[in-house]
Design an enzyme around this catalytic site. Structure first.
Site: not given
Ligand SMILES: NC(=O)c1ccc[n+]([C@@H]2O[C@H](COP(=O)([O-])OP(=O)(O)OC[C@H]3O[C@@H](n4cnc5c(N)ncnc54)[C@H](OP(=O)(O)O)[C@@H]3O)[C@@H](O)[C@H]2O)c1
Length: 253
Positions: A64, A141, A154, A157-158
């Site tokens: 992306v 977040s 981070y 950004s959020k």
């Molecule tokens: N887990 C938490 O504690 C938490 C809390 C608050 C908010 N969030 C938010 O939730 C969202 C999802 O995170 P998650 O926790 O599910 O993490 P995750 O398991 O690491 O998943 C992140 C996803 O983003 C994709 N991604 C990252 N960089 C990318 C790029 N340059 N191009 C395309 N895809 C990309 C990854 O795909 P590939 O690896 O296949 O590229 C993966 O599918 C994020 O926005 C994160 O900030 C997470």
């Protein structure tokens, strides 16, 4: 909830919250366009989704942060399904460090995935969302409002993403497009693993997070998926410009 004939585009669908959301929406008959860089993971999630109702998701292996890839995400979705009803901007990355320890490379990477790519993809999706009177759900977040100096870039950004959500909700309301965000607290996904933390370290963080939450539990990916699905559904037809914490009460302490 029913997403029959609704085309839902999800970034970061190859892992964590994006994958959980794809699987959740497949149970409601959504037509899914799934984006991620890791093709094998994406295909694996697509197969889970297909097993729910027999609808084959379209997978788009793309970064992306690459402008050409962002255009291709929109083009392939339109070529495959003819429209976009829901955009879920979920792809995101974390970098550790405060102002003393965050170099500009880390800052640029976080802002590029978590904010610039969202801005770009959304701008290209808007004409299609105008046609469908669709909606957008951004995955933010609780760190957007609760400062965590250990993850400065981070947090920033959020915070930007939340303001983006509210600004475009106002701009796009006359077009009948709703825009909201979900703001999770800590959820056990691959996001911290990608920083190189071991399973033991991750487990310790998860336990600390759970015990520090007023509800004394962690949020599960499926709970976030459920909230995203609600905001993307017609049940939320009067909701726009809102940011929804889902954090076990973490924002209260
Ligand atoms: N887990 C938490 O504690 C938490 C809390 C608050 C908010 N969030 C938010 O939730 C969202 C999802 O995170 P998650 O926790 O599910 O993490 P995750 O398991 O690491 O998943 C992140 C996803 O983003 C994709 N991604 C990252 N960089 C990318 C790029 N340059 N191009 C395309 N895809 C990309 C990854 O795909 P590939 O690896 O296949 O590229 C993966 O599918 C994020 O926005 C994160 O900030 C997470």
């Amino acid at each position: 909830m029913d997403f029959t004939d609704k085309v839902v585009l999800i970034t970061g669908a190859s892992s964590g919250l994006g994958a959980a959301t794809a699987i959740h929406l497949s149970k409601f008959s959504a037509k899914l366009a799934l984006v991620g860089r890791k093709e094998l993971n994406l295909k694996r999630i697509a197969l889970y989704c297909e097993n729910a109702k027999g609808l084959k998701p379209h997978t788009i292996t793309a970064d992306v942060t690459e402008d050409g890839d962002v255009q291709r995400i929109i083009d392939e979705t339109i070529e495959t399904f003819g429209k976009i009803d829901v955009l879920i901007n979920n792809a995101g990355v974390v970098a550790m460090g405060g102002i003393k320890k965050t170099d500009m490379e880390a800052y640029d990477k976080v802002m590029s995935v978590n904010m610039r790519a969202v801005f770009h993809l959304t701008s290209l999706a808007v004409p299609h969302l105008q046609n469908s009177k669709g909606c957008i759900v951004n995955v933010s977040s609780i760190t957007s409002t609760k400062p965590n100096p250990k993850m400065l870039a981070y947090n920033v950004s959020k915070a930007a993403l939340d303001h983006f959500t509210k600004c475009i909700a106002l701009e796009l309301a006359p077009d009948g497009i709703r825009v909201n965000s979900v703001n999770p607290g800590f959820v056990k996904t691959n996001i911290m693993k990608d920083l190189g933390l071991s399973e033991d370290q991750l487990e310790m963080i998860a336990q600390n997070m759970a015990s520090g939450n007023p509800l004394k539990k962690l949020v599960e990916p499926d709970e976030v998926a459920n909230l995203i699905a609600f905001l993307a559904s017609d049940k939320a037809k009067s909701i726009t410009g809102c940011t929804y914490p889902i954090d076990g009460g973490r924002l209260l302490v």
